[in-house]
Design an enzyme around this catalytic site. Sequence first.
Site, PDB file in Angstrom:
ATOM      1  N   ARG A   1     -17.417 -27.984  -8.747  1.00  0.00           N
ATOM      2  CA  ARG A   1     -15.662 -27.285  -9.118  1.00  0.00           C
ATOM      3  C   ARG A   1     -16.138 -26.854 -10.847  1.00  0.00           C
ATOM      4  O   ARG A   1     -15.193 -26.498 -10.788  1.00  0.00           O
ATOM      5  CB  ARG A   1     -14.945 -27.605  -8.252  1.00  0.00           C
ATOM      6  CG  ARG A   1     -13.474 -27.272  -8.213  1.00  0.00           C
ATOM      7  CD  ARG A   1     -13.145 -26.637  -7.065  1.00  0.00           C
ATOM      8  NE  ARG A   1     -11.714 -26.358  -6.862  1.00  0.00           N
ATOM      9  CZ  ARG A   1     -10.597 -26.711  -7.636  1.00  0.00           C
ATOM     10  NH1 ARG A   1     -10.729 -28.433  -7.414  1.00  0.00           N
ATOM     11  NH2 ARG A   1      -9.553 -26.273  -7.428  1.00  0.00           N
TER      12      ARG A   1
ATOM     13  N   HIS B   1     -14.873 -24.134 -12.651  1.00  0.00           N
ATOM     14  CA  HIS B   1     -13.248 -23.943 -13.577  1.00  0.00           C
ATOM     15  C   HIS B   1     -13.877 -24.030 -14.903  1.00  0.00           C
ATOM     16  O   HIS B   1     -12.826 -23.136 -15.746  1.00  0.00           O
ATOM     17  CB  HIS B   1     -12.517 -24.705 -13.310  1.00  0.00           C
ATOM     18  CG  HIS B   1     -11.676 -24.617 -11.668  1.00  0.00           C
ATOM     19  ND1 HIS B   1     -10.773 -25.207 -11.482  1.00  0.00           N
ATOM     20  CD2 HIS B   1     -12.732 -23.891 -10.524  1.00  0.00           C
ATOM     21  CE1 HIS B   1      -9.971 -24.855 -10.224  1.00  0.00           C
ATOM     22  NE2 HIS B   1     -11.625 -23.821  -9.325  1.00  0.00           N
TER      23      HIS B   1
ATOM     24  N   VAL C   1     -13.257 -19.653 -17.836  1.00  0.00           N
ATOM     25  CA  VAL C   1     -12.248 -19.999 -18.585  1.00  0.00           C
ATOM     26  C   VAL C   1     -12.808 -19.937 -20.105  1.00  0.00           C
ATOM     27  O   VAL C   1     -13.510 -21.004 -20.687  1.00  0.00           O
ATOM     28  CB  VAL C   1     -11.184 -21.453 -18.608  1.00  0.00           C
ATOM     29  CG1 VAL C   1     -10.256 -21.021 -19.975  1.00  0.00           C
ATOM     30  CG2 VAL C   1     -10.315 -21.320 -17.383  1.00  0.00           C
TER      31      VAL C   1
ATOM     32  N   SER D   1     -15.237 -26.705 -22.145  1.00  0.00           N
ATOM     33  CA  SER D   1     -13.788 -27.492 -22.687  1.00  0.00           C
ATOM     34  C   SER D   1     -12.538 -27.431 -21.847  1.00  0.00           C
ATOM     35  O   SER D   1     -11.615 -28.077 -21.998  1.00  0.00           O
ATOM     36  CB  SER D   1     -12.912 -25.589 -23.201  1.00  0.00           C
ATOM     37  OG  SER D   1     -13.582 -24.613 -21.703  1.00  0.00           O
TER      38      SER D   1
ATOM     39  N   ASN E   1      -6.041 -26.257 -12.211  1.00  0.00           N
ATOM     40  CA  ASN E   1      -6.433 -27.495 -12.484  1.00  0.00           C
ATOM     41  C   ASN E   1      -6.001 -28.526 -12.073  1.00  0.00           C
ATOM     42  O   ASN E   1      -6.495 -29.797 -11.467  1.00  0.00           O
ATOM     43  CB  ASN E   1      -6.980 -27.994 -13.626  1.00  0.00           C
ATOM     44  CG  ASN E   1      -8.510 -26.207 -14.506  1.00  0.00           C
ATOM     45  OD1 ASN E   1      -9.139 -26.481 -13.273  1.00  0.00           O
ATOM     46  ND2 ASN E   1      -7.946 -25.807 -15.096  1.00  0.00           N
TER      47      ASN E   1
ATOM     48  N   HIS F   1     -18.060 -23.727  -1.027  1.00  0.00           N
ATOM     49  CA  HIS F   1     -17.280 -23.981  -0.136  1.00  0.00           C
ATOM     50  C   HIS F   1     -17.001 -24.706   1.303  1.00  0.00           C
ATOM     51  O   HIS F   1     -16.833 -24.906   2.033  1.00  0.00           O
ATOM     52  CB  HIS F   1     -15.665 -23.144   0.073  1.00  0.00           C
ATOM     53  CG  HIS F   1     -14.943 -23.289  -0.823  1.00  0.00           C
ATOM     54  ND1 HIS F   1     -13.088 -22.038  -0.471  1.00  0.00           N
ATOM     55  CD2 HIS F   1     -14.405 -23.796  -2.142  1.00  0.00           C
ATOM     56  CE1 HIS F   1     -13.163 -22.142  -1.734  1.00  0.00           C
ATOM     57  NE2 HIS F   1     -13.614 -23.289  -2.991  1.00  0.00           N
ATOM     58  N   THR F   2     -18.479 -25.161   1.567  1.00  0.00           N
ATOM     59  CA  THR F   2     -19.422 -25.950   2.557  1.00  0.00           C
ATOM     60  C   THR F   2     -18.672 -27.079   2.104  1.00  0.00           C
ATOM     61  O   THR F   2     -19.581 -27.913   3.389  1.00  0.00           O
ATOM     62  CB  THR F   2     -20.760 -25.206   2.463  1.00  0.00           C
ATOM     63  OG1 THR F   2     -21.561 -25.733   3.978  1.00  0.00           O
ATOM     64  CG2 THR F   2     -21.533 -25.316   1.162  1.00  0.00           C
TER      65      THR F   2
ATOM     66  N   ASP G   1     -15.132 -27.303   4.811  1.00  0.00           N
ATOM     67  CA  ASP G   1     -15.840 -26.602   6.055  1.00  0.00           C
ATOM     68  C   ASP G   1     -15.853 -27.501   7.206  1.00  0.00           C
ATOM     69  O   ASP G   1     -16.216 -29.046   6.555  1.00  0.00           O
ATOM     70  CB  ASP G   1     -17.678 -26.790   5.555  1.00  0.00           C
ATOM     71  CG  ASP G   1     -18.089 -26.581   6.800  1.00  0.00           C
ATOM     72  OD1 ASP G   1     -18.485 -26.887   7.643  1.00  0.00           O
ATOM     73  OD2 ASP G   1     -19.678 -26.507   6.507  1.00  0.00           O
TER      74      ASP G   1
END
Length: 330
Positions: free
Chosen positions: A69, A73, A77, A83, A101, A201-202, A249
């Site tokens: 993640r 993220h 951005v 960053s 965040n 998202h598993t 999940d």
Amino acid sequence: MAAHSTSHSASSSLLIVLLAVLVIFTWSSSAKLSTNFYSKSCPKVFSTVQSVVHSAISKQPRQGASLLRLHFHDCFVNGCDGSILLDDTPTFTGEKTAGPNNRSIRAFEVVDEIKSKVEKECPGVVSCADILAIAARDSVKILGGPKWDVKLGRRDSKTASLSAANSGVIPPPTSTLSNLINRFKAKGLSTKDMVALSGAHTIGQARCTIFRDRIYKDKNIDSSFAKTRQNKCPKTTGLPGDNKIAPLDLQTPTAFDNYYYKNLIKQKGLLRSDQQLFNGGSTDSLVKKYSEDTETFYSDFVNAMIKMGDIQPLSGSSGEIRKNCRKVNN
């Protein structure tokens, strides 16, 4: 004679032009990312990163999802430039406290550990942005998912942008399908890329405050699944309930597989934005395909990860190679 010298000068001019084009082409292609970027300057980078990631995941499997993640993220951005890792200072506010965040991204100490080990191996060579890309790949592989060659050569930003992180470029968990499609499209990612990347998202967990409305208000949700989640996530807002976590999940929460899509078909998506992918819209057929065909999911996921890793990298003399991922070099 004059004609001969003219043609001679023309051919030498052409040669100069061709050489110039070649130089420019070589320069521009070297500014692009490549899988063997550190093969001479830091040959042990992969084994060094992997050993830290492996150890972090064996202590706490959730760290794999957290590392994946961070890369996502970061890239969404202002490009994949590290960053997201910059801490706030008295004169500078970074991206860590931005809406998408805050109290949500984690695993910074794992990145610190990777960076310090990589610095011992080859000081001042490997960027924090590249470390995020490698750690994301390793996390997927260690948790049972596909493996791929990571393109490298990104440099680290010297700044971060709270306003950019808050501007909605990262789709919120309340997103509609069209919002998800548009946010990914704005980053050069197709609808197929978006559906495949959502399969991340598993693995991972979400806080009650993120999925409360879904389990108490939504109609497109399996009722027994909603009740199961309500047991741990109270209807009233406030602490400590807000911070109770649940796996994204419910079948195999720490295995990278295609159960995320199988859950969606049964209306057991934890986030509102997850269930949007299978809700009578244009992406239903893709969700169905991935739920039945792990190989296709893996190959589309890998292609989308590589594309995401290509978003606006800093290269050449832009940015820097941070010594500490949390702060800009002096």
